[in-house]
Design a protein around this motif. Sequence first.
Motif, PDB file in Angstrom:
ATOM      1  N   GLU A  92      -6.637  44.108  42.197  1.00 29.49           N
ATOM      2  CA  GLU A  92      -5.694  43.110  43.195  1.00 29.49           C
ATOM      3  C   GLU A  92      -6.000  41.980  43.626  1.00 29.49           C
ATOM      4  O   GLU A  92      -6.575  42.141  44.865  1.00 29.49           O
ATOM      5  CB  GLU A  92      -4.618  44.064  44.337  1.00 29.49           C
ATOM      6  CG  GLU A  92      -3.975  43.702  45.086  1.00 29.49           C
ATOM      7  CD  GLU A  92      -4.766  42.958  46.151  1.00 29.49           C
ATOM      8  OE1 GLU A  92      -4.880  42.112  46.932  1.00 29.49           O
ATOM      9  OE2 GLU A  92      -5.597  43.780  46.845  1.00 29.49           O
ATOM     10  N   LYS A 101       0.460  44.148  50.204  1.00 29.98           N
ATOM     11  CA  LYS A 101      -1.038  44.876  48.968  1.00 29.98           C
ATOM     12  C   LYS A 101      -0.276  46.512  48.701  1.00 29.98           C
ATOM     13  O   LYS A 101      -0.430  47.034  47.885  1.00 29.98           O
ATOM     14  CB  LYS A 101      -2.033  45.001  49.697  1.00 29.98           C
ATOM     15  CG  LYS A 101      -2.510  44.077  49.739  1.00 29.98           C
ATOM     16  CD  LYS A 101      -4.233  43.976  50.095  1.00 29.98           C
ATOM     17  CE  LYS A 101      -5.211  42.773  50.320  1.00 29.98           C
ATOM     18  NZ  LYS A 101      -5.080  41.771  49.362  1.00 29.98           N
ATOM     19  N   PHE A 105       0.750  47.984  44.645  1.00 25.25           N
ATOM     20  CA  PHE A 105      -0.191  48.733  44.640  1.00 25.25           C
ATOM     21  C   PHE A 105       1.079  50.836  43.795  1.00 25.25           C
ATOM     22  O   PHE A 105       1.452  51.183  43.567  1.00 25.25           O
ATOM     23  CB  PHE A 105      -1.200  49.873  45.418  1.00 25.25           C
ATOM     24  CG  PHE A 105      -2.315  48.928  45.139  1.00 25.25           C
ATOM     25  CD1 PHE A 105      -3.161  48.872  43.534  1.00 25.25           C
ATOM     26  CD2 PHE A 105      -2.645  48.390  46.238  1.00 25.25           C
ATOM     27  CE1 PHE A 105      -4.057  48.062  43.871  1.00 25.25           C
ATOM     28  CE2 PHE A 105      -3.647  46.916  45.689  1.00 25.25           C
ATOM     29  CZ  PHE A 105      -4.255  47.519  44.561  1.00 25.25           C
ATOM     30  N   GLU A 109       1.825  51.764  40.681  1.00 21.03           N
ATOM     31  CA  GLU A 109       2.179  53.098  39.633  1.00 21.03           C
ATOM     32  C   GLU A 109       3.271  54.148  39.113  1.00 21.03           C
ATOM     33  O   GLU A 109       3.103  54.530  38.180  1.00 21.03           O
ATOM     34  CB  GLU A 109       1.615  54.502  41.420  1.00 21.03           C
ATOM     35  CG  GLU A 109       0.898  53.938  41.645  1.00 21.03           C
ATOM     36  CD  GLU A 109       0.557  55.895  42.974  1.00 21.03           C
ATOM     37  OE1 GLU A 109      -0.380  56.754  42.861  1.00 21.03           O
ATOM     38  OE2 GLU A 109       1.616  55.604  43.674  1.00 21.03           O
ATOM     39  N   LEU A 118      -7.155  51.436  40.516  1.00 16.28           N
ATOM     40  CA  LEU A 118      -6.938  50.760  40.948  1.00 16.28           C
ATOM     41  C   LEU A 118      -7.813  50.137  41.699  1.00 16.28           C
ATOM     42  O   LEU A 118      -8.300  50.711  42.785  1.00 16.28           O
ATOM     43  CB  LEU A 118      -5.335  51.388  42.015  1.00 16.28           C
ATOM     44  CG  LEU A 118      -3.864  52.100  40.883  1.00 16.28           C
ATOM     45  CD1 LEU A 118      -3.514  52.421  42.346  1.00 16.28           C
ATOM     46  CD2 LEU A 118      -3.637  50.818  40.003  1.00 16.28           C
ATOM     47  N   THR A 120      -9.017  46.816  45.070  1.00 14.17           N
ATOM     48  CA  THR A 120      -8.395  45.930  46.271  1.00 14.17           C
ATOM     49  C   THR A 120      -9.232  44.830  46.790  1.00 14.17           C
ATOM     50  O   THR A 120     -10.493  46.011  46.537  1.00 14.17           O
ATOM     51  CB  THR A 120      -7.683  46.414  47.064  1.00 14.17           C
ATOM     52  OG1 THR A 120      -7.488  45.123  47.888  1.00 14.17           O
ATOM     53  CG2 THR A 120      -7.777  47.748  47.593  1.00 14.17           C
ATOM     54  N   LEU A 134       0.293  56.071  48.371  1.00 14.98           N
ATOM     55  CA  LEU A 134       0.552  55.573  46.497  1.00 14.98           C
ATOM     56  C   LEU A 134       0.480  57.334  46.394  1.00 14.98           C
ATOM     57  O   LEU A 134       0.270  58.493  46.979  1.00 14.98           O
ATOM     58  CB  LEU A 134      -1.126  55.917  46.201  1.00 14.98           C
ATOM     59  CG  LEU A 134      -1.162  53.597  46.498  1.00 14.98           C
ATOM     60  CD1 LEU A 134      -2.198  53.627  45.648  1.00 14.98           C
ATOM     61  CD2 LEU A 134       0.321  53.328  46.283  1.00 14.98           C
ATOM     62  N   LEU A 140      -7.737  54.603  44.028  1.00 13.42           N
ATOM     63  CA  LEU A 140      -7.673  53.474  44.630  1.00 13.42           C
ATOM     64  C   LEU A 140      -9.255  53.096  45.729  1.00 13.42           C
ATOM     65  O   LEU A 140      -9.561  54.424  46.059  1.00 13.42           O
ATOM     66  CB  LEU A 140      -6.321  52.900  46.146  1.00 13.42           C
ATOM     67  CG  LEU A 140      -6.710  52.199  46.708  1.00 13.42           C
ATOM     68  CD1 LEU A 140      -6.130  50.445  45.770  1.00 13.42           C
ATOM     69  CD2 LEU A 140      -5.522  51.597  47.546  1.00 13.42           C
TER      70      LEU A 140
END
Length: 517
Positions: A92, A101, A105, A109, A118, A120, A134, A140
């Motif tokens: 991302e 953000k 995400f 998902e 994932l 960032t 999440l 992440l």
Amino acid sequence: MTALPTSRAVAVIGSGAMGSGIAQVAAAAGYTVKLFDTRPEAVAKAIAGVIGMFNKLVEKERMSAADAAAAGARLQAAVTLADVADAGLVVEAIVENLDAKRALFTELETIVGDDCILATNTSSISVTAIGAPLRLPQRLAGMHFFNPVPLMALVEVVSGLATDAAVAATVFDTAAVWGKSPVHAKSTPGFIVNRVARPFYAEGWRLLNEQAADAATIDAVLREAGGFRMGPFELMDLIGHDVNFSVTQSVFQAYFNDPRFTPSVQQLELVNAGFLGRKSGRGCYPYGEGAAVPQPRCEMTQPRPAQVNFEVEPGTHGPVTEALAARLRERGIDVPLRHAPEGHASGEAPAFHCNGAAVYLTDGRTATARARDNQHADTVLFDLALDFATAKRIAVACADQCDPAAFNAVVGLFQAAGFTVTRLDDVPGLAVMRTVAMLANEAADAVHQGVCSAQAADIAMQKGVNYPRGPLAWADAVGVDHVVTVLHNLAQGYGEDRYRVSPLLRRHHASGVPIHA
């Protein structure tokens, strides 16, 4: 090696400068890249731009035509988020906003498989906070690239509280396969670089505020003595004072107003005035056609002193002063070594002496205070240099009670050694020494608090902001004991917690073991 296999696609969300740069390095490394943006026209423009960059690399003979064509063919436009469903890694690179953000995400998902990682590219938002809503927060991690992505080697791989170690390892190894220099970091304010770099700017502002010298002179000392690619003021003008001030303020607030990160009122004034640096035409320096370029101050030429010697005590023949003595000798200046007389004030050697002046490496005291402590009015201090054999400039300061003739003899000595000599007002720690000490102190605290390893701290500052040497390696080169002394004296002189010594530095000082043992 646990890097993502090239059989898995990489999705990049956001096609701005960072997103397109990330897409470029991933495609060049052999990965199919799916680039998505809410504006389809931006994706088309970004892909064309990346292909153009590949073609330029071919022209410069840094990439073969076949490799460029293959890398360009691996770039795909994702029309909707659903098009990234088969990705093994999603990076991302959208607006720096927590809610945005989290929303992205959370939606991802529902699209990608549970085995998709994932990542960032946030530079300042907590990875823990981004991942909190999440379903699988453990997948992440932060993957913080630096701009421009194709040129900057560093990637901070940031683990939040929920990040799985295997996920962080895969992100780390994937970044390495992409030709980057990754480092592991814990999700704390500023991660490594934006935290450890704060003193580079903060000490510059303090020097300017205390009228040690003007901005051009301070920048010249940090460049030509300290070996930094840019001085603090020219670098802030390049970054933009609004951006730089915002980062400083963010780190300051995130650490609950720790005085070590206190923003500068002077910089706030620049922001309030709209003097943001190069992009606004004015910052610490004027820009634009016809703008006068400020010149750094330097001392007038003085005669070479007739007599010089180098005084030491047992155990005090340090690497910095010896390096300076070696340069003097190489320039044909006889520097006979003598031992301090019995009863000599402890800690007041090694020292150079010429025409009555006592010349010391700064230890964080002012020259005036040191002259009082050693009962020698003609006291002159010199600043740290990255490499005394090659440095072009050296900064000096003299005690208020120093005779001008004694000071001029010291100026003549350094000029005879080939230095441009810059006089700073008598501020504690001078410029390079206090900056390096504070950078090392902040890096040591990051290591002490488990944010990163000592090796990672040094790699991050060299690869992320082009420092000439890692702060902790620099502390080893100067001597941890001397760095601790400088910080202690700065704390004593200012009476501020800002200069408190990191427990890790104290520990190495007590053990005598270098940080990079």
